[in-house]
Design a protein around this motif. Structure first.
Motif, PDB file in Angstrom:
ATOM      1  N   GLY A 278     -11.718   5.940  -4.291  1.00  0.00           N
ATOM      2  CA  GLY A 278     -10.699   6.753  -4.250  1.00  0.00           C
ATOM      3  C   GLY A 278     -11.202   8.427  -5.132  1.00  0.00           C
TER       4      GLY A 278
ATOM      5  N   VAL B   6     -11.372  -1.265  -0.868  1.00  0.00           N
ATOM      6  CA  VAL B   6      -9.599  -1.901  -1.673  1.00  0.00           C
ATOM      7  C   VAL B   6     -10.334  -3.195  -1.446  1.00  0.00           C
TER       8      VAL B   6
ATOM      9  N   TYR C  13     -12.943   8.248   4.731  1.00  0.00           N
ATOM     10  CA  TYR C  13     -11.649   7.306   4.335  1.00  0.00           C
ATOM     11  C   TYR C  13     -11.906   6.240   6.209  1.00  0.00           C
TER      12      TYR C  13
ATOM     13  N   TRP D 216      -4.459   2.341   5.211  1.00  0.00           N
ATOM     14  CA  TRP D 216      -3.267   3.149   5.266  1.00  0.00           C
ATOM     15  C   TRP D 216      -3.447   4.013   4.035  1.00  0.00           C
ATOM     16  N   TRP D 217      -4.523   3.278   3.171  1.00  0.00           N
ATOM     17  CA  TRP D 217      -4.157   3.801   1.774  1.00  0.00           C
ATOM     18  C   TRP D 217      -4.927   4.944   1.674  1.00  0.00           C
ATOM     19  N   ARG D 218      -3.950   5.770   0.938  1.00  0.00           N
ATOM     20  CA  ARG D 218      -5.546   7.774   0.536  1.00  0.00           C
ATOM     21  C   ARG D 218      -5.017   7.909  -0.779  1.00  0.00           C
TER      22      ARG D 218
ATOM     23  N   VAL E  54      -3.354  -0.167  -6.374  1.00  0.00           N
ATOM     24  CA  VAL E  54      -2.823  -0.873  -5.201  1.00  0.00           C
ATOM     25  C   VAL E  54      -3.879  -2.138  -5.759  1.00  0.00           C
TER      26      VAL E  54
ATOM     27  N   CYS F 182      -1.492   8.259  -2.220  1.00  0.00           N
ATOM     28  CA  CYS F 182      -0.909   6.942  -2.374  1.00  0.00           C
ATOM     29  C   CYS F 182      -1.404   6.168  -4.254  1.00  0.00           C
TER      30      CYS F 182
ATOM     31  N   ALA G 112       0.809  -1.063   0.148  1.00  0.00           N
ATOM     32  CA  ALA G 112       0.029  -0.073   0.212  1.00  0.00           C
ATOM     33  C   ALA G 112       1.030   1.010  -0.246  1.00  0.00           C
ATOM     34  N   HIS G 113       2.461   1.259   0.780  1.00  0.00           N
ATOM     35  CA  HIS G 113       2.647   2.920   1.285  1.00  0.00           C
ATOM     36  C   HIS G 113       4.234   2.703  -0.471  1.00  0.00           C
TER      37      HIS G 113
ATOM     38  N   ILE H   7      -4.478  -2.507   5.520  1.00  0.00           N
ATOM     39  CA  ILE H   7      -4.260  -1.714   4.524  1.00  0.00           C
ATOM     40  C   ILE H   7      -4.671  -0.452   4.010  1.00  0.00           C
ATOM     41  N   PRO H   8      -6.568  -0.996   4.190  1.00  0.00           N
ATOM     42  CA  PRO H   8      -7.139   0.451   4.059  1.00  0.00           C
ATOM     43  C   PRO H   8      -7.244   1.144   4.910  1.00  0.00           C
TER      44      PRO H   8
END
Length: 621
Positions: A317, A331, A327, A245-247, A254, A251, A215-216, A242-243
């Motif tokens: 997104g 994902v 958020y 952290w994902w923005r 993925v 990002c 994710a990063h 992972i959800p």
């Protein structure tokens, strides 16, 4: 996750197309279920509507080519395990053509062939090269086989494996262990993903780290396909976050795909049972994923799944960017259902993991008969194979890079602007130098994405200014030290937080931990150091910016928290690594810490262990 178009009309049109019917017939062991046929007809309409392909018939012809490329990949993988040479005419191999000591993670590699082939085909069908990552690095034979067949190679592999006898050289080299006089490996090939693997960025020797990093990795505008292991997925719980952290703001897309073959080395996984898989899906849903299953034996099913996932995440997104949703966004998470070693003898057995045949085919006539019989089902006539590769290899015409040169494989961020800070003459914490410097570094380099890995307390570790500026990343902030868009990845899971920084190769990174907790980061860090050292050895050194892993609250100053918090293992282990990729420094005060930091961040492909006191110390330098 259906395509939003009129399905009945599409299916009727597809069924009238000879190219669609030809693809539906499958090829060899590759068959297409009704569900996949339906998805493919919808995919074709989407690709045409988006302007990626001229008509649906072209899509179907390319997917038929994909079947043939996949079958040839399966054929080559089993030869890499068992054979010393190949016969491209498809004739049976004799005892002397087979290896004395066969070796290979055959079952997992066979499962990865349709996955990686589907990834290659999706790039061709859309005219866009995505990045890829494979957690189960021992399945590298699938990637190397397909890369050699398609010519997606670094120069050293192209020179060795693309000549008249190149495929025989490839299978002979696999697990050969031959060395040059200087002790280096003779073959540009490995048992796991390595810098010779075209597009490879992670060895995958330790299962579970890809799940924590993917994710990063990509930046906005980039896409990453992450192939993951079912064994690691059910046992490495940090991947469930992972959800969290994902923005969309910082990002890229993925697409996680778990290869659910139901077996680890010698056991069935819990996900190998229907109940276990259903529980896992429910678990993913609670964590913010949208899990869905598809046929992991069919390369076209991978194409459809990856395309759908990318489209769905983009939609989610964009809604978050517009403020229409919050958020975490949902994902998509693909579950490719298959059997270990599908396509060859012994599929679904424990033996499929390594050597699926009941004996060594060089010595055992029955095993040799089985090898030739099952390999024959995978063979593709050379003219058919070459036509298929030509149709799927159009990088120049599409003005896109080879998969060898995807965005994550060619990371080369600009040199950071290094801040100049004044020395200190007062008694103060050396960690305050880290706080002052990193804040200034991030402020002067806004185009370099910042990540801070934090498994404990930033304030306790004297990084209060970093916390004020960058903030914990959370979904629901409850104070001014938290933000939906925070740059600090905080979790009581050391592997997860260090992975967030190891993955951020396009930006600036800082990891700070109690010294004893750094030991849990060591496996992930060593994987990175080994890969970086091998990249340097072959002349393609890593270009990501160096980062510090700071061990504070260390043995020499920490007398209050028992011996469990006093552990010098991390710095001692880092001292044992090659010093052109691993630095260990022990700054004594604010000024020596400040003097060291610029070189830490200027270095490329280097990780610096810094053992720094957090208590106030006199400035003696």
């Amino acid at each position: 996750m259906p395509f939003p178009i009129q399905t009945a009309a599409v299916n009727h049109a597809a069924s009238d197309c000879p190219d669609f019917r030809r693809w539906c017939d499958g090829y060899g062991v590759i068959q297409h279920s009704e569900a996949t046929q339906h998805q493919v007809s919808l995919l074709a309409e989407h690709l045409v509507a988006a302007g990626h392909q001229p008509d649906a018939a072209t899509v179907y012809r390319k997917l038929a080519d994909l079947d043939r490329l996949t079958s040839a990949g399966l054929w080559l993988v089993v030869h890499m395990t068992y054979a010393r040479r190949v016969d491209v005419s498809g004739q049976p191999l004799a005892p002397q053509d087979l290896k004395t000591n066969p070796e290979g993670h055959t079952g997992g590699a066979l499962n990865m062939v349709p996955a990686y082939a589907g990834y290659l085909a999706l790039n061709n069908l859309t005219g866009r090269t995505r990045s890829w990552l494979m957690g189960q690095g021992h399945c590298v034979a699938a990637v190397d086989a397909l890369n050699v067949l398609t010519g997606n190679l670094h120069p050293e592999q192209a020179e060795r494996y693309r000549g008249p006898d190149g495929l025989s050289t490839l299978v002979s080299d696999f697990y050969s262990y031959r060395q040059k006089p200087d002790g280096t490996m003779a073959a540009p090939l490995g048992s796991h993903v390595n810098p010779h693997t075209a597009g490879g960025i992670l060895e995958g020797g330790y299962l579970g780290f890809a799940e924590l990093q993917y994710a990063h990795m990509p930046l906005p505008g980039e896409s990453l396909v992450a192939f993951l292991s079912d064994g690691a997925a059910e046992e490495q719980r940090g991947s469930d976050w992972i959800p969290r952290w994902w923005r969309a703001e910082d990002c890229g897309a993925v697409m996680p795909v778990m290869i659910a073959n139901g077996r680890r080395i010698e056991q069935r996984t819990e996900l190998g049972t229907r109940e276990g898989l259903e529980r896992f899906e429910a678990h993913l849903e609670h964590r913010g994923f949208v899990p869905f299953r598809f046929d992991g034996r069919d390369p076209a099913a991978f194409v459809c799944a990856l395309y759908e996932m990318e489209q769905a995440l983009a939609t989610n997104g964009e809604a978050a960017l517009r403020g229409e949703s919050g958020y975490p966004v949902r994902v998509p998470y693909g579950i490719a259902e298959t059997t270990k070693g599908y396509g060859f003898y012994g599929a679904s057995s424990n033996a499929a993991h390594n050597l699926p045949l009941p004996g060594n085919p060089r010595m055992d006539a029955r095993a040799r008969e089985l090898f030739n019989e099952h390999a024959a089902r995978l063979w593709v006539a050379p003219d058919q194979l070459q036509n298929a590769i030509t149709h799927l290899n159009q990088h120049a015409g599409q003005s896109r890079p080879l998969e060898r040169d995807h965005a994550l494989a060619t990371r080369n961020p600009p040199d950071p602007i290094i801040p100049r800070l004044p020395a200190c003459r007062e008694c103060t914490s050396p960690m305050k130098a880290v706080d002052d410097f990193f804040r200034a570094l991030v402020a002067q380099n806004p185009d370099l994405r910042a990540r801070v890995g934090n498994p404990d307390e930033l304030a306790s570790n004297r990084l209060g200014g970093v916390l004020d500026d960058l903030k914990h990343r959370v979904n629901d902030p409850e104070n001014d030290q938290e933000s939906v868009h925070g740059k600090i990845i905080t979790a009581l899971n050391e592997e997860s937080v260090v992975s967030a920084c190891l993955a951020n190769k396009a930006g600036l990174n800082l990891v700070a931990s109690y010294e004893a907790f750094c030991v849990k980061m060591l496996g992930a860090i060593r994987q990175e150091l080994i890969f970086a050292r091998h990249q340097k050895e072959i002349g393609r050194p890593a270009r990501w910016l160096g980062l510090p892993v700071i061990a504070t609250s260390h043995t020499w100053e920490n007398g209050k928290n028992e011996q469990s918090h006093q552990d010098t293992t991390f710095c001692e282990s880092m001292l044992a690594e090659m010093n052109d990729v691993s630095r260990v420094v022990f700054p004594a005060d604010y000024n020596s810490t400040l003097a060291t930091l610029p070189s830490v961040f200027r270095e490329r492909g280097t990780i610096s262990c810094m053992v720094i006191p957090k208590r106030e110390r006199p400035c003696v330098f």
